[in-house]
Design a protein around this motif. Sequence first.
Motif, PDB file in Angstrom:
ATOM      1  N   THR A 175       0.860  -1.180   0.000  1.00  0.00           N
ATOM      2  CA  THR A 175       0.000   0.000   0.000  1.00  0.00           C
ATOM      3  C   THR A 175       0.894   1.227   0.000  1.00  0.00           C
ATOM      4  O   THR A 175       1.682   1.439   0.930  1.00  0.00           O
ATOM      5  CB  THR A 175      -0.937   0.016   1.221  1.00  0.00           C
ATOM      6  OG1 THR A 175      -1.748  -1.155   1.180  1.00  0.00           O
ATOM      7  CG2 THR A 175      -1.833   1.246   1.207  1.00  0.00           C
TER       8      THR A 175
ATOM      9  N   SER B  85      -4.335   6.752  -0.117  1.00  0.00           N
ATOM     10  CA  SER B  85      -3.389   5.652  -0.298  1.00  0.00           C
ATOM     11  C   SER B  85      -3.865   4.748  -1.433  1.00  0.00           C
ATOM     12  O   SER B  85      -5.038   4.746  -1.797  1.00  0.00           O
ATOM     13  CB  SER B  85      -3.236   4.855   0.999  1.00  0.00           C
ATOM     14  OG  SER B  85      -4.467   4.271   1.364  1.00  0.00           O
ATOM     15  N   LYS B  86      -2.936   3.988  -2.004  1.00  0.00           N
ATOM     16  CA  LYS B  86      -3.237   3.124  -3.141  1.00  0.00           C
ATOM     17  C   LYS B  86      -2.695   1.724  -2.850  1.00  0.00           C
ATOM     18  O   LYS B  86      -1.499   1.542  -2.675  1.00  0.00           O
ATOM     19  CB  LYS B  86      -2.607   3.691  -4.419  1.00  0.00           C
ATOM     20  CG  LYS B  86      -2.689   2.801  -5.625  1.00  0.00           C
ATOM     21  CD  LYS B  86      -4.097   2.652  -6.126  1.00  0.00           C
ATOM     22  CE  LYS B  86      -4.090   1.846  -7.426  1.00  0.00           C
ATOM     23  NZ  LYS B  86      -5.352   1.318  -7.771  1.00  0.00           N
TER      24      LYS B  86
ATOM     25  N   PHE C 259       2.107   0.757 -11.135  1.00  0.00           N
ATOM     26  CA  PHE C 259       1.667   1.972 -10.434  1.00  0.00           C
ATOM     27  C   PHE C 259       2.115   3.145 -11.287  1.00  0.00           C
ATOM     28  O   PHE C 259       3.287   3.255 -11.623  1.00  0.00           O
ATOM     29  CB  PHE C 259       2.318   2.037  -9.046  1.00  0.00           C
ATOM     30  CG  PHE C 259       1.901   3.222  -8.220  1.00  0.00           C
ATOM     31  CD1 PHE C 259       0.934   3.092  -7.244  1.00  0.00           C
ATOM     32  CD2 PHE C 259       2.480   4.471  -8.409  1.00  0.00           C
ATOM     33  CE1 PHE C 259       0.548   4.174  -6.464  1.00  0.00           C
ATOM     34  CE2 PHE C 259       2.102   5.555  -7.642  1.00  0.00           C
ATOM     35  CZ  PHE C 259       1.127   5.410  -6.666  1.00  0.00           C
TER      36      PHE C 259
END
Length: 107
Positions: A64, A86-87, A95
């Motif tokens: 994350t 957040s990803k 990403f």
Amino acid sequence: MSAPTRPTSPLTLALLTAAGSDSSAGTEVVGGSYARQNITLAAASGGATSNTNLVSFVDMPACTVVAVAIYENGGGRIWHGTLTASKTVNAGDTFQVAIGDLDITLG
């Protein structure tokens, strides 16, 4: 007092799983094919700038991403900040930071 110097290119973008601070670098992503990627920034206007290139991190590990940092050539960290959201990334994902999506404001 000496005049500030311009950061040495190329600048690289690092992804962090734990945000840093002015005195701590945070925790950088490790694993997969993760590596810092080159980033170019527009000329600042009114103390703000953004990236002018697409930044892609391929074959990411599961993690994350909560923050990013920019490093100058030679390894010195020159900026850090948390993401708006957040990803979560799955193993093998890419990403990306689209052109103009990393906004930096100095104040």
